[in-house]
Design an enzyme around this catalytic site. Structure first.
Site: not given
Ligand code: PLP
Length: 393
Positions: A178, A198, A236, A324
């Protein structure tokens, strides 16, 4: 009017990122592991992307490992550290407010007799660093503390936590998923051993992430297969996604200050309006050590889900504290860990602003929100509308 205020869930792909990615789906489609010219072209693009990402976070390119996203990076950091540890008893320290990618991995490891300590945050949503040092034992192999929380946006003292772990010879991982868009991340200055990110949280494509792994730190494999990613992460190489991630991070780094300043101003104005004009509205998490785009409130006497649905009907996309993460209607574990009562926790809504958010949009959201809260309270058995008081809080 359509207003997207769920940028903590995901962000729209930047058009320049898409443009950079497209050739690698069409004419430059080679497998980065192939020796011929098609492969070499893809391989070069992946190397360039690795260098760009490394430069953005002040690491070496060889410390960047591509994964399928934040969830995989988190799983790998924890399971990989456990699998190579020679300790007879294994102990991990984390926090009660982590993302399910960490918490459910810890739960899985607990089934394998790994002991896990969950640090409780203050009511402001910040971990007390003293509790970390007091929790370290001779069995502790790893501590994982998120950089910024996905629900309330609070930012943790990562540099201090990493320093404590270093003193005790304990590996330190942070989930920075985040934080990447708005915080300047310098892994050397932070002193972390591992860091997850991410791309889809900073206008990059979905399905691609990175685990930064400091040179010298050992980690077992999560995925077995070919020799990609220096033999540590098989599969890959997804060249278009990697190229997109690097482009997105480069743009995010370039525009960070200007975006943060604008978003913070809009967010603070919104918080002030909500707290001063909507009765029984509470801001969750401390206001200062917080991501600039996050505003998370509980609106007593009504359900967060009802607010969310009404806002959705008005074209506004937000997220509620429950549902969520778990797919259930349980109150958020993050809000509950702040000491918020369960009924109040159920009335939580997260607003996460983005680069495209405007003042007009925020005015519209505020007006719809105020009317929604007012209407729902009129129907709430917990709220005496005439007197303006409720039966709890
Ligand atoms: N960690 C945090 C703090 C997140 O907010 C999220 C996604 O909301 C993730 C991990 C997971 O990431 P990804 O959606 O790339 O798997």
């Amino acid at each position: 009017m359509k207003v997207y205020l769920d940028n903590s869930a995901t962000t729209p792909l930047n058009p320049y990122v898409l443009e950079a990615m497209l050739p690698f789906y069409t004419e430059k489609f080679g497998n980065a592991a192939s020796i011929h010219s098609f492969g070499r072209e893809a391989n070069r693009a992946v190397s360039d992307a690795r260098e760009i990402i490394a430069e953005c976070i002040n690491s070496r390119p060889s410390e960047i490992y591509f994964t399928s996203g934040g969830t995989e990076s988190d799983n790998w950091a924890l399971k990989g550290a456990v699998s190579v540890s020679k300790n007879k008893n294994k102990h991990i320290i984390t926090t009660l407010i982590e993302h399910p990618a960490i918490l459910n991995t810890c739960a899985e490891l607990e089934k394998q007799n790994v002991k896990v300590t969950y640090l409780k945050p203050s009511k402001e949503g910040i971990i007390n660093i003293k509790n970390l040092s007091e929790s370290i034992t001779e069995d502790t192999i790893l501590s994982t503390i998120m950089f910024a929380n996905n629900e309330i946006g609070t930012i943790q003292p990562i540099k201090e936590a990493a320093a404590i772990c270093r003193d005790f010879g304990v590996l330190f991982h942070t989930d920075a998923v985040q934080a990447m868009d708005s915080q300047k991340i310098d892994v050397k200055d932070l002193g972390v051993d591992m860091l997850s990110m991410s791309a889809h949280k900073f206008h990059g494509p979905k399905g691609i992430g990175v685990l930064f792994l400091k040179t010298g730190s050992r980690l077992g494999k999560l995925i077995n297969g070919g020799e990609q990613e220096r033999g540590l992460r098989a599969g890959t190489t997804p060249t278009p996604l990697i190229v997109g991630m690097a482009k997105a991070l480069e743009i995010s780094n370039r525009d960070r200050e200007i975006n943060n300043e604008r978003i913070l101003r809009l967010r603070n104005r919104f918080i002030d309006m909500v707290l001063s004009e909507i009765p029984y509205a509470y801001l969750n998490g401390c206001r200062d050590s917080r991501l600039p785009n996050n505003a998370n409130f509980s609106f007593a006497f009504i359900e967060g889900e009802s607010i969310l649905m009404r806002l959705d009907l008005a074209g506004i996309a937000v997220s509620s504290g429950s549902a969520c993460a778990s797919g259930s209607l349980e109150a958020s574990h993050v809000i509950l860990s702040l000491g918020v009562k369960e009924e109040l926790a159920h009335s939580t809504i997260r607003f996460s602003l983005g680069v495209d958010t405007t003042e007009q949009q925020m005015d519209y959201v505020f007006n719809v929100l105020k009317k929604t809260v007012d209407d729902l309270r009129k129907m709430s058995p917990l709220y005496d509308y005439e007197k303006g008081i409720g039966s709890y809080v």
